[in-house]
Design a protein around this motif. Structure first.
Motif, PDB file in Angstrom:
ATOM      1  N   VAL A   1      -3.424   2.671  10.701  1.00  0.00           N
ATOM      2  CA  VAL A   1      -2.947   3.608   9.693  1.00  0.00           C
ATOM      3  C   VAL A   1      -3.743   3.311   8.439  1.00  0.00           C
TER       4      VAL A   1
ATOM      5  N   LEU B   1      -4.575   4.324   4.344  1.00  0.00           N
ATOM      6  CA  LEU B   1      -4.091   5.007   3.147  1.00  0.00           C
ATOM      7  C   LEU B   1      -5.281   5.376   2.274  1.00  0.00           C
TER       8      LEU B   1
ATOM      9  N   GLU C   1      -6.034   1.017   1.942  1.00  0.00           N
ATOM     10  CA  GLU C   1      -5.291   0.081   2.792  1.00  0.00           C
ATOM     11  C   GLU C   1      -5.544   0.425   4.252  1.00  0.00           C
TER      12      GLU C   1
ATOM     13  N   MET D   1      -3.651  -0.521   7.946  1.00  0.00           N
ATOM     14  CA  MET D   1      -2.601  -1.249   8.667  1.00  0.00           C
ATOM     15  C   MET D   1      -2.955  -1.227  10.140  1.00  0.00           C
TER      16      MET D   1
ATOM     17  N   ILE E   1      -2.289  -5.994   7.387  1.00  0.00           N
ATOM     18  CA  ILE E   1      -2.694  -4.982   6.428  1.00  0.00           C
ATOM     19  C   ILE E   1      -3.864  -5.539   5.666  1.00  0.00           C
ATOM     20  N   LYS E   2      -4.966  -4.920   5.824  1.00  0.00           N
ATOM     21  CA  LYS E   2      -6.146  -5.417   5.156  1.00  0.00           C
ATOM     22  C   LYS E   2      -6.376  -4.593   3.911  1.00  0.00           C
ATOM     23  N   ARG E   3      -6.674  -5.264   2.870  1.00  0.00           N
ATOM     24  CA  ARG E   3      -6.842  -4.554   1.621  1.00  0.00           C
ATOM     25  C   ARG E   3      -8.319  -4.386   1.351  1.00  0.00           C
TER      26      ARG E   3
ATOM     27  N   PHE F   1      -3.518   0.163  -4.845  1.00  0.00           N
ATOM     28  CA  PHE F   1      -2.304  -0.620  -4.870  1.00  0.00           C
ATOM     29  C   PHE F   1      -2.262  -1.408  -3.577  1.00  0.00           C
ATOM     30  N   SER F   2      -1.439  -2.377  -3.533  1.00  0.00           N
ATOM     31  CA  SER F   2      -1.427  -3.149  -2.303  1.00  0.00           C
ATOM     32  C   SER F   2      -0.009  -3.498  -1.942  1.00  0.00           C
TER      33      SER F   2
ATOM     34  N   TYR G   1      -7.981 -10.549  -2.002  1.00  0.00           N
ATOM     35  CA  TYR G   1      -8.972  -9.972  -1.100  1.00  0.00           C
ATOM     36  C   TYR G   1      -8.334  -9.356   0.127  1.00  0.00           C
TER      37      TYR G   1
ATOM     38  N   SER H   1      -4.499  -8.971   1.867  1.00  0.00           N
ATOM     39  CA  SER H   1      -3.088  -9.302   1.870  1.00  0.00           C
ATOM     40  C   SER H   1      -2.534  -8.918   3.223  1.00  0.00           C
TER      41      SER H   1
ATOM     42  N   LYS I   1       0.620  -8.372   5.619  1.00  0.00           N
ATOM     43  CA  LYS I   1       2.057  -8.179   5.584  1.00  0.00           C
ATOM     44  C   LYS I   1       2.584  -8.474   6.980  1.00  0.00           C
TER      45      LYS I   1
ATOM     46  N   TRP J   1       5.972  -0.465  -0.345  1.00  0.00           N
ATOM     47  CA  TRP J   1       4.814  -0.827  -1.154  1.00  0.00           C
ATOM     48  C   TRP J   1       5.241  -1.071  -2.581  1.00  0.00           C
ATOM     49  N   ASN J   2       4.346  -1.749  -3.286  1.00  0.00           N
ATOM     50  CA  ASN J   2       4.506  -1.855  -4.733  1.00  0.00           C
ATOM     51  C   ASN J   2       5.902  -2.235  -5.150  1.00  0.00           C
TER      52      ASN J   2
ATOM     53  N   SER K   1      -3.802  -4.631 -10.270  1.00  0.00           N
ATOM     54  CA  SER K   1      -2.677  -3.754  -9.995  1.00  0.00           C
ATOM     55  C   SER K   1      -2.183  -3.934  -8.588  1.00  0.00           C
TER      56      SER K   1
ATOM     57  N   GLY L   1       0.266  -4.235  -6.598  1.00  0.00           N
ATOM     58  CA  GLY L   1       1.708  -4.212  -6.713  1.00  0.00           C
ATOM     59  C   GLY L   1       2.214  -3.426  -7.886  1.00  0.00           C
TER      60      GLY L   1
END
Lengths: 380, 658
Positions: free
Chosen positions: A307, A309, A322, A324, A360-362, A369-370, B10, B12, B14, B64-65, B372, B374
């Motif tokens: 997924v 974003l 993002e 996922m 979830i790779k940023r 946003f993360s 770099y 994150s 979840k 999120w956020n 930013s 978050g």
């Protein structure tokens, strides 16, 4: 207290593939539908837990899509299925629903005009009244209207639009501005590239009381799996996300009647249309697109199992922010940051994810946003 | 500590109990909510059911956020909200230097709130038992520390600009605020039994010296055993005589200060060259710092810890009258110093460097991407401030908004998902001139109406902003909700407020039906106090009037009651099915000994009765709704009417003759 920011999982207990999941208008209820012919309704309680409050066999074939009606018309959903029908369901009023946690849904009507699988169903934006559009594999988009909003068992077929191509998905333009005529985009899953553009755009003309084709997006020749208009906030153009072989964003700008009255009777509106973004990151078919409430973030899912974003920066350039993954493996080596003074005391304490996590790779996008880190809890 | 980078910058991860199958899909919910599930999309080409492989059908509710939703950060949101609103007010009302000082004040207030929040986080991280929780506290804390650092620096460069363009003093304060190791060491040493023997004695002295803390340095030196030695006395004198901006309160011009300072440095140089300190290598180093010796700074860079500390220290002893535009030449040299020794140049460094280069857009851009994670708290407030300071060229976007508004919209929408913070978000949207209003509309439309209190709150918000359409929608939704729960009275008042004619009529019909069944009026308090609202729907007007009739009848005002009843029939306000009931109500009036309906009125009644009979004969659907017994009653009524007619004619005749 940080726990609240986590994410939670709950079993859907459908016996087959889930085809669609939709939140209601307020994000407090959810409907899911599946190949097991059933529909389930989920309610979010005060503790933020999702509970299944209704489940029933809705069709005699796979249920493709489910959609919520605006709450001012009551608690109503529509479903469409391989069994060639679409159905309208309403939650029963009164005592039954108050007793216990289970709610009862009754079929208000079955729309049986299609001779083939009904592939998508969507309620019109609220300001157009109680309208429902369906599209089906027999190349027809049908628009139904409920004349009496207090009595949902009577729907009349108002329009039939012949698209000439097998339809797979449709989307209403949600713009609430009076200068924008009602608009529907229809996608086709016809696999032949020679059949021309696979996204057709129709507009309703009050003067002729007819839906007319105003645009074909000829750039999309592969079969289309999903479509979504971004909510319009008074921008001069509409944004349409198209899920096909890859993900595309189109801007559709009405020409000539900006801020003025709708185009004069009989004239067909003209549009300035161009592709504002094309993404091949999924590297495979894109199945689904969905906008957030403000139309600022788009989420897409594809055959690659990810997924993604997408967000535009303030200059209007779109980027993936993002990714996922649901494959249960950590796909990428996580970059461990340098030890810092605050964490020096416990820097050995690198958290290991439980098995079966979603990564979830940023990516570095701007602005972005993360997610908050690591808050997974099992809730069942 | 500030030179390093936060976790999660770099990548994150979840930890979500994910879908075992690869086909992950997701749907947006409200605000920051996202549902991820494994599934497939309708494939109309396939023949019905897809393959029989049963997939685990779990769903993940991903949010999120949520950084701004925690107990401590919520305080930050709420308190800075006040500063923000106040600032917007001041921008509207004051100008010039007055405004300038307000800006500086607001900037300081923001920073103070952030600092307080950091302290709380720090306290929490220390006391927290749960390691996950502690870790997220620490992550957050680090972000906040960096924001403070950047904000403090940018305040000096862009907001609190001194008229003469000199900024060393402010920079020193900034460094002192964020690098406190020297001071901490000094305190340790002072508490030591033999301070001068403390292993970090000289380190503390140098650290303090690099921050220009001359008095502390002198104090530490005076604790040395050889403090009466000539070399020590000489250094003490140099330190005492060191020209400092703070002492002159800007009474001197930059040139005059520069002269004084050069004079002083020449003196340092002279004493150093004459070998006054040869017996004390540490003292020699110290004086070399005073002289601004390039090599000695290279040696001391580790004590600075970062290039920007080094930059400020160097400027203090090499170029105290440096002006903001020249800073970046010196900065590059300092950065090089660090990168030569292998320190990675990170995002924070780049942000500060961009600030030194006066590239505000780059600062905002990098901060957005990097800090930013978050929340948009920092960039939105910071950009707003810069915008009001006139530091941002009002570059308009393609669709007519600017960077400030773009970021404020992001921040406000990130608050939307929280159960109480959304109200704060609305206030921010009020200050977004282009899209604010449409965002509020969308906000309100998607707000869940959990209870009456919340609905009233939303209504209040809409009414304050004159959003009629939204008011109507909320009332309609609430009406439908009450209706579903069987609270007809509440539903009626909501529908009335939404001015929804159809729904009101339908509901009124239900009330009328209920009356015909039970003979009891419910919701009398609403019906009796409707006022002009009853004219919204004919049905409702009828119901209210009918209720009035009953009240008149009960209080014995039969004549008034009779004429009201008559006018109800005459105006054809009542549904046909209800006419029978009306006639039934008329019967006792007809049967009373006094003549209540005069002959004219009786004729009207008879006419209505005929009309009803006619319709019954025409076999419309009304006739099916009437029972035979009710039809018999009509015959009886006919009789009553005739009898009353004769009575009335007689009475009218009598009156005339008397």
């Amino acid at each position: 207290m940080f726990r609240s920011s986590g994410s939670k999982t709950f079993p859907m207990a459908h016996e087959d593939l889930i085809h669609d999941v939709k939140y209601d208008f307020h994000g407090k209820r959810m409907a899911s539908c599946s190949s097991d012919h059933s529909v389930k309704i989920w309610d979010c309680d005060e503790e933020d837990q999702w509970n299944c409050t209704a489940a029933w066999k809705a069709h005699s074939g796979s249920v493709w899509r489910v959609t919520w009606c605006h709450p001012e018309f009551g608690q109503v959903i529509a479903t469409c299925s391989f069994d060639r029908t679409a159905a309208i369901w309403e939650e029963l009023l009164g005592e039954q629903s108050r007793e216990g946690k289970q709610s009862h849904w009754v079929r208000r009507t079955s729309l049986v005009d299609s001779r083939t699988s009904v592939t998508d169903v969507k309620f019109a934006p609220r300001h157009l009244g109680l309208l429902l559009a369906t599209c089906s594999a027999d190349c027809v988009v049908r628009i139904y209207e409920a004349h009496d909003v207090m009595n949902l068992s009577q729907w009349s077929l108002q329009h039939e639009i012949q698209c000439g191509l097998s339809c797979s998905c449709l989307a209403w333009n949600p713009s609430m501005f009076r200068s924008h005529l009602p608009m529907i985009a229809v996608g086709s899953d016809d696999p032949s590239p020679t059949a021309g553009g696979k996204v057709h755009i129709y507009e309703y003309s009050d003067a002729n009381r007819k839906w007319r084709k105003v645009e074909i997006i000829s750039m999309v020749t592969d079969s289309v799996h999903d479509l979504a208009f971004a909510p319009n906030f008074g921008k001069s153009y509409h944004i349409l996300a198209v899920a096909s072989k890859d993900l595309s964003l189109f801007s559709i700008k009405p020409i000539g009647n900006l801020g003025k009255e709708p185009v004069s009777a009989g004239a067909i509106s003209k549009f300035d249309m161009h592709r504002i973004a094309e993404f091949t990151e999924h590297d495979s078919k894109v199945w689904r697109v969905s906008w957030n409430v403000f139309g600022t973030v788009l989420c897409s899912s594809g055959d690659d199992g990810c997924v993604r974003l997408w967000k535009a920066n303030y200059m209007g350039s779109w980027k993936c922010i993002e990714v996922m993954r649901g494959n249960g493996k950590r796909s990428e080596q996580q970059l461990e940051p340098k030890t810092t003074i605050v964490t020096a005391s416990n820097n050995q304490n690198i958290r290991l994810p439980p098995p079966g996590i979603m990564n979830i790779k940023r990516n570095s996008g701007w602005p972005s946003f993360s997610t908050n880190a690591d808050k997974g809890k099992l809730y069942y | 500590m500030l030179g390093s980078y936060p976790k999660g910058a770099y990548a994150s991860a979840k930890n979500v109990e994910g879908c075992p199958d690869g086909k992950l899909q997701a749907i947006w919910g409200l605000g920051n909510q996202l549902f991820a599930f494994s599934g497939s999309t309708p494939d109309t080409r396939s023949k019905g059911r897809p393959a029989e492989n049963r997939v685990s059908s779990d769903i993940c509710d991903v949010r999120w956020n949520t950084e701004m939703h925690t107990f401590i950060t919520r305080k930050l949101v709420n308190e800075t909200h006040n500063v923000f609103v106040m600032l917007q007010g001041q921008v509207a009302s004051s100008t010039g230097s007055n405004l300038q000082s307000q800006m500086v004040m607001s900037s300081k207030q923001y920073r103070a709130i952030l600092k307080a929040c950091s302290m709380e986080l720090m306290h929490m991280a220390e006391t927290c038992e749960d390691s996950d929780e502690r870790e997220s506290c620490e992550d957050q804390l680090q972000i906040f520390e960096m924001i403070q650092l950047i904000w403090g620096f940018c305040q000096i460069l862009f907001i609190e600009v001194t008229p003469d363009g000199l900024l060393l003093n402010q920079l020193l304060d900034w460094i002192k605020w964020h690098f406190t190791d020297g001071k901490r060491l000094a305190v340790d040493i002072l508490h030591d039994e033999v301070p001068a023997e403390h292993p970090a004695y000289w380190e503390a002295i140098f650290r303090l010296l690099l921050q220009g803390e001359v008095d502390s340095v002198r104090k530490l030196l005076s604790l040395n055993n050889s403090n009466q030695n000539e070399a020590f006395l000489s250094v003490d004198e140099l330190l005492r005589k060191m020209p400092q901006w703070a002492h002159y309160h800007h009474a001197l011009s930059a040139a005059e200060f520069d002269m004084k300072w050069r004079h002083w440095r020449d003196e340092c140089q002279r004493r150093l060259e004459e070998g006054h300190y040869a017996a004390f290598p540490n003292l020699e180093t110290l004086v070399m710092v005073l002289c601004g010796d390039e090599n000695v700074f290279t040696e001391m860079k580790d004590m600075c810890g970062s290039w920007y500390h080094l930059l400020v220290s160097k400027m203090l002893y090499q170029n105290p009258t440096v002006r903001a535009p020249d800073l970046h030449y010196h900065a590059e040299a300092c950065m090089e110093e660090f990168s030569l020794s292998g320190t990675r140049i990170g995002e924070l460094d780049n942000i500060l460097l961009a600030a030194i280069q006066f590239d505000i857009h780059q600062v905002i851009k990098d901060s957005s991407a990097f800090l930013s994670t978050g929340s948009w708290w920092f960039v939105s407030h910071f950009t707003d401030l810069l915008h009001h300071c006139g530091q941002l060229d009002t570059q308009n976007l393609a669709y007519g908004s600017n960077l400030r508004e773009f970021l404020l919209l992001e921040y406000a929408s990130s608050l939307m998902s929280h159960k109480s913070l959304w109200q704060v978000g609305i206030d921010y949207l009020d200050y977004c001139s282009v899209f604010g209003r449409t965002y509020i509309t969308q906000f309100i439309n998607h707000m869940s109406l959990d209870n009456e209190k919340k609905a009233h709150k939303l209504l209040h918000i809409c009414e304050e902003r004159n959003m009629q359409e939204e008011v109507q929608t909320i009332c309609k939704v609430m009406g439908m909700k009450s209706l579903r729960r069987g609270k007809l009275g509440a539903a009626l008042s909501w529908f009335l407020r939404s001015r929804d004619v159809t729904a009101t009529s339908k509901l009124t019909e239900r009330l009328i039906m209920e009356y015909s069944k039970t003979g009891q009026f419910e919701y009398t308090d609403i019906l009796d106090n409707l006022g002009p609202a009853m004219f919204l729907s004919n049905r409702l007007t009828f119901l209210v009037k009918y209720r009035e009739f009953h009240k008149l009848y009960e209080s014995g005002e039969t004549n008034k009651a009779a004429s009201l009843l008559l006018s109800l029939l005459e105006a054809r306000l009542a549904p046909r099915t209800f006419w029978i009931t009306l006639f039934k109500d008329a019967t006792p009036l007809l049967e009373s000994e006094k003549v209540i309906f005069n002959s004219g009125q009786t004729y009207v009644l008879m006419h209505c009765l005929e009309e009803l009979r006619h319709e019954l004969d025409a076999k419309t659907d009304i006739s099916q709704k009437l029972t035979d017994m009710e039809k018999d009653k009509l015959d009886l009524l006919q009789l009553c009417l005739t009898r009353n007619l004769s009575k009335a004619i007689k009475a009218e005749g009598t009156v005339k003759t008397s």
